[in-house]
Design an enzyme around this catalytic site. Structure first.
Site, PDB file in Angstrom:
ATOM      1  N   ARG A   3       0.805  -1.281  -0.040  1.00  0.00           N
ATOM      2  CA  ARG A   3       0.076   0.066   0.081  1.00  0.00           C
ATOM      3  C   ARG A   3       0.979   1.336   0.048  1.00  0.00           C
ATOM      4  O   ARG A   3       1.092   1.978  -0.929  1.00  0.00           O
ATOM      5  CB  ARG A   3      -0.891  -0.050   1.354  1.00  0.00           C
ATOM      6  CG  ARG A   3      -2.181   0.824   1.057  1.00  0.00           C
ATOM      7  CD  ARG A   3      -1.672   2.305   1.335  1.00  0.00           C
ATOM      8  NE  ARG A   3      -1.244   2.595   2.809  1.00  0.00           N
ATOM      9  CZ  ARG A   3      -0.849   3.808   3.194  1.00  0.00           C
ATOM     10  NH1 ARG A   3      -0.912   4.891   2.470  1.00  0.00           N
ATOM     11  NH2 ARG A   3      -0.507   3.870   4.443  1.00  0.00           N
ATOM     12  N   ASP A   4       1.495   1.568   1.157  1.00  0.00           N
ATOM     13  CA  ASP A   4       2.344   2.774   1.132  1.00  0.00           C
ATOM     14  C   ASP A   4       3.222   2.798   0.397  1.00  0.00           C
ATOM     15  O   ASP A   4       3.905   3.828  -0.358  1.00  0.00           O
ATOM     16  CB  ASP A   4       2.607   2.791   2.760  1.00  0.00           C
ATOM     17  CG  ASP A   4       3.231   4.488   3.180  1.00  0.00           C
ATOM     18  OD1 ASP A   4       3.683   4.931   2.173  1.00  0.00           O
ATOM     19  OD2 ASP A   4       3.155   4.528   4.242  1.00  0.00           O
ATOM     20  N   HIS A  29       4.017   3.907  12.865  1.00  0.00           N
ATOM     21  CA  HIS A  29       4.455   4.106  11.362  1.00  0.00           C
ATOM     22  C   HIS A  29       5.583   4.937  11.292  1.00  0.00           C
ATOM     23  O   HIS A  29       5.465   6.024  11.294  1.00  0.00           O
ATOM     24  CB  HIS A  29       2.992   4.287  10.704  1.00  0.00           C
ATOM     25  CG  HIS A  29       3.208   4.486   9.114  1.00  0.00           C
ATOM     26  ND1 HIS A  29       2.688   3.535   8.292  1.00  0.00           N
ATOM     27  CD2 HIS A  29       3.778   5.453   8.551  1.00  0.00           C
ATOM     28  CE1 HIS A  29       3.029   3.745   7.114  1.00  0.00           C
ATOM     29  NE2 HIS A  29       3.508   5.015   7.063  1.00  0.00           N
ATOM     30  N   HIS A  59       8.888   6.833   9.219  1.00  0.00           N
ATOM     31  CA  HIS A  59       9.826   6.678   7.677  1.00  0.00           C
ATOM     32  C   HIS A  59      10.973   6.998   8.193  1.00  0.00           C
ATOM     33  O   HIS A  59      11.455   7.459   9.324  1.00  0.00           O
ATOM     34  CB  HIS A  59       8.939   7.734   7.054  1.00  0.00           C
ATOM     35  CG  HIS A  59       7.580   7.456   6.319  1.00  0.00           C
ATOM     36  ND1 HIS A  59       7.550   7.378   4.950  1.00  0.00           N
ATOM     37  CD2 HIS A  59       6.317   7.032   6.861  1.00  0.00           C
ATOM     38  CE1 HIS A  59       6.441   6.755   4.636  1.00  0.00           C
ATOM     39  NE2 HIS A  59       5.726   6.703   5.598  1.00  0.00           N
ATOM     40  N   CYS A  76       6.918  10.063   1.008  1.00  0.00           N
ATOM     41  CA  CYS A  76       5.989  11.271   0.984  1.00  0.00           C
ATOM     42  C   CYS A  76       6.102  12.374  -0.227  1.00  0.00           C
ATOM     43  O   CYS A  76       7.185  12.831  -0.210  1.00  0.00           O
ATOM     44  CB  CYS A  76       6.196  11.942   2.230  1.00  0.00           C
ATOM     45  SG  CYS A  76       4.670  13.140   2.477  1.00  0.00           S
ATOM     46  N   ASN A  85       9.567   4.472   3.779  1.00  0.00           N
ATOM     47  CA  ASN A  85       9.071   3.861   4.822  1.00  0.00           C
ATOM     48  C   ASN A  85      10.319   3.274   5.693  1.00  0.00           C
ATOM     49  O   ASN A  85      11.355   2.785   5.005  1.00  0.00           O
ATOM     50  CB  ASN A  85       8.035   2.581   4.781  1.00  0.00           C
ATOM     51  CG  ASN A  85       6.832   3.449   4.477  1.00  0.00           C
ATOM     52  OD1 ASN A  85       6.027   3.635   5.398  1.00  0.00           O
ATOM     53  ND2 ASN A  85       6.214   3.390   3.161  1.00  0.00           N
TER      54      ASN A  85
END
Ligand code: HMG
Length: 729
Positions: free
Chosen positions: A10-11, A207, A209, A240, A249
């Protein structure tokens, strides 16, 4: 066990330049599942025009659910529409992002922060309507540590946002360092504050990064704060759009290596995980992958999975993590045994009658605090043991358990087919604790309560004034009998490690009481006389002072002891009793003990003129034993307990007998286990459960299919708690 949730599909993919074909995604996901990942965020339910990489979200979720039944399948949805689509496809958890930064919120979901909180409430209300099969709704606070659009984000605002998301009914609230601006001290502060706000059991994943290379350092800080769930992406994919140069991430391979090396098991096979990069590369050949472990190879000095932490001890000890315990209990003795094991990290399933749960929940008077005190850190399964389907479920659980605890009437478990002989025939490794009033012998069939055994066991005699037997002011034998049961269980588990076989261990209330009274039996044997009870004012005390005194303040008494010559000297000088010190008839400790009435009267007159705070401050400065006379509620504010982590924030709502139906303190500081391990106290991980709160998840873990669970519910053999009420309701 640490949960590492893979978010690459996903991310990770949403920032990739190319679009990974669906078949390639599924092969990549399969490779990661094979490496041992148990949770994965596989898709995002947003308009395909906005994110073409996620156009196949529903297809991916459906295929992954079908191919990997043991995987928790997670999807992101920014709104109710996405959540409906995610649930329809089979997502078991839905993350709804809420930005801490107002600017990011408008850019990301085109809504204000407040409107997005309202959207979470709508998603929660809709999910509740789906009943037991509803997906878990997780609120994820993005830009929690800063935002490239807005700049700094106030920690107080993040905490307030977390509180409003919890109030909106989100099952968990997670923190996301979307930009990678977090540093370890910021992580410590914010994690601590948000966990305190929403409760540790509702704190979701962290979460992270790695934009600025701080993800692993931040993960270590979070571990020290007790975080046990992390998001990460294979190959450090992702990033991002507002952070140029971002390397994405936290890298899953590097994070897993760090966790395992530090002694935090993940259940993930690192070489297999690194190999899964091949499947990723095959699907996205042009995407640069990151990761130190893949570049450098696994260190040959690497510590084995499960090894003890090298440097940083976990925030709270969980030495019994992985131990599976099934507890059939009520009142105090069985529950206090389970509490010890649960506090130390065991997974304790409390089996309760269906549908209302343990009757102890509804006790009043002196027993009103039993349930919340002794059932923290446990999961609840409400099941009717008198129905064959219910019985079959718990037998299945016992067949896979390490430990069974029970404290029912003698013969009750056998009558149900849950006695030691029956359960150990199916599971020879089982350690089975029976808590009873009496160990086997002439009294074994008698019903016993704490009070009964205190009366017959000499303790009530030793406590009260002469001729007025008095029980101790707490369920002392129940609690200690449960603790001895836990000691016996741990000893039997050690034996099992050598023999491969479990066994029956038993704990008796009466026998517990007898160990407490043993010192007085020995005293009687030595002196040839009955010991004088503590409640007898004439009890001979071998010291000049060992008494409770009034102070200058009405109703505020203080205990003071003077038990050595040095203390006597210091005491007399400090309190203006030099004449007693100089008195030749008070030269020895025996003289002083004999003169207790005279000394006591003098001291009482002095103390009556002193405010209690001053009296105690003087005693403390002199190094004399002293104590205020506290009532239980005074201890909520005890500075030592508060400063040393001695109190756990336990919810009182499980006590149904609260006057007016509402506890006067909804959350109260309840004492934890009185030990430190590696310098840390055992922590509260779960609030006392609602009746049947974990029934469905436990049934699933036992291997029951959805149809079987539905049949159990329909037959009334299993009761599943309704979802928690919205705070606003
Ligand atoms: C305490 C007594 C005497 C009560 O004795 P009891 O009232 O006869 O209850 P029980 O616990 O033995 O019986 C439980 C019944 O519930 C059933 N049951 C249970 N779970 C389920 C389920 N899920 N689904 C369906 N049925 C269920 C179970 O099968 C059984 O059914 P029955 O045989 O009657 O048909 C007894 O339990 C006992 O001797 N226990 C061992 C010793 C012990 O723990 N004693 C401590 C008592 S508490 C205490 O001392 C503290 C107190 C009260 O004194 C306060 C203080 O002093 O501080």
């Amino acid at each position: 066990m640490i949960t590492v949730r893979e978010v690459g599909p996903r991310d990770g993919l949403q920032m990739a330049a190319g679009v990974m074909p669906t078949a390639a995604k599924l092969r990549w996901i399969a490779a990661m599942v094979a490496a041992g990942l148990r949770e994965m965020e596989v898709a995002s339910f947003v308009p395909p025009a906005a994110l073409p990489q996620m156009a196949d979200a529903a297809e991916v979720v459906r295929a992954v659910r079908a191919a990997h039944p043991s995987l928790r399948v997670v999807a992101l949805a920014p709104n109710l529409r996405g959540a409906r689509d995610a649930a329809a496809a089979g997502a078991q958890s839905i993350i709804v992002p809420v930005s801490a930064s107002e600017a990011h919120s408008r850019a990301n979901v085109r809504r204000s922060r407040a409107d997005q909180v309202a959207e979470v409430a709508r998603v929660v209300a809709w999910a509740r309507g789906l009943g037991p099969a509803a997906p878990r709704i997780e609120a994820g606070i993005s830009t929690a540590f800063g935002c490239s659009l807005q700049g700094a984000v106030s920690e107080a605002e993040v905490v307030a946002l977390a509180a409003s998301l919890a109030a909106a009914g989100a099952d968990t609230v997670a923190l996301a360092d979307t930009l990678g601006y977090a540093t370890p001290s910021a992580v410590r502060r914010l994690v601590r504050a948000v966990r305190a706000e929403v409760g540790p059991e509702r704190f979701g994943n962290l979460h992270l990064h790695d934009t600025l290379g701080t993800a692993l350092a931040n993960a270590m800080a979070a571990l020290e704060e007790g975080v046990r769930g992390f998001d990460a992406a294979l190959g450090g994919l992702g990033g991002c759009p507002y952070a140029p140069g971002s390397v994405g991430n936290a890298c899953t391979e590097d994070l897993v290596h760090l966790l395992e090396a530090e002694g935090f098991p993940t259940g993930i096979d690192l070489p297999a995980l690194v190999a899964a990069r091949d499947a990723l590369r095959a699907g996205l050949p042009d995407e640069p992958l990151h990761g130190r472990v893949a570049a450098a190879g696994l260190p040959r000095t690497g510590r084995k999975a499960g090894a003890a932490p090298a440097t940083v001890p976990p925030a709270a000890p969980r030495p019994l993590e992985g131990l599976r315990v099934v507890e059939f209990s009520h009142m105090v003795m069985g529950p206090s045994c389970g509490m010890v094991l649960a506090d130390l990290g065991a997974d304790v399933i409390k089996v309760e009658p269906s549908p209302g749960g343990d009757n102890t929940r509804r006790l009043t008077g002196a027993a009103i605090g039993f349930f919340p005190t002794f059932n923290r850190n446990k999961r609840s399964l409400c099941v009717d043991l008198k129905k064959p389907e219910g019985l079959a479920l718990v037998r299945r659980l016992a067949a896979g358990a390490d430990v069974v605890i029970e404290n029912f009437r003698p013969g009750a478990m056998e009558a149900l087919g849950l006695g030691h002989a029956a359960l150990s025939a199916e599971n020879p490794r089982l350690v089975y604790l029976s808590c009873k009033g009496f160990l086997p012998g002439p009294y074994e069939k008698r019903a016993a309560l704490d009070e009964v055994v205190q009366m017959m066991g000499g303790l009530a005699y030793m406590t009260g004034p002469p001729g007025r037997p008095l029980r101790a002011g707490t369920s002392i034998n129940d609690i200690l009998g449960g603790v001895f049961g836990a000691v016996a269980i741990l000893a039997a588990l050690r034996e099992r490690a050598a023999t491969g076989r479990g066994g029956l261990v038993q704990s008796g209330l009466f026998e517990t009481n007898m160990l407490l009274v043993a010192q007085h039996m020995a005293g009687a044997a030595i002196t040839g006389r009955d010991p004088v009870p503590f409640g007898d004012k004439a009890m001979p005390k071998p010291w000049p002072l060992y008494d409770v005194f009034d102070s200058a303040e009405e109703g505020r008494q203080v205990f003071v002891g003077v038990v050595t010559a040095t203390q006597w000297d210091a005491f007399c000088r400090a309190f203006g009793l030099d004449d007693l010190l100089a008195d030749p008839s008070l030269a020895t400790m025996a003289d002083l003990a004999a003169a207790r009435p005279r000394i006591g009267a003098r001291v009482a007159a002095v103390f009556r003129g002193l405010p209690p705070a001053e009296l105690m401050a003087r005693c403390e400065a002199l190094g004399l034993p002293f104590a205020p006379i506290a009532k239980p509620a005074d201890l909520f504010e005890d500075p030592h307990l508060l400063a040393s982590g001695g109190l756990m924030p336990v919810e009182m709502g499980s006590a149904a007998g609260a006057p007016g139906g509402v506890p006067s303190r909804p959350v109260a500081g309840i004492p934890g286990l009185p030990v430190l391990m590696g310098g840390a106290r055992a922590a509260l991980r779960r609030q006392p459960p609602r009746p049947g709160e974990h029934g469905i998840e436990i049934a699933r873990e036992a291997g029951l299919g959805e149809a079987e669970i539905a049949a159990l519910l329909a037959a009334g053999a299993l009761h599943a708690a309704p979802a928690p009420a919205l705070a606003a309701e």
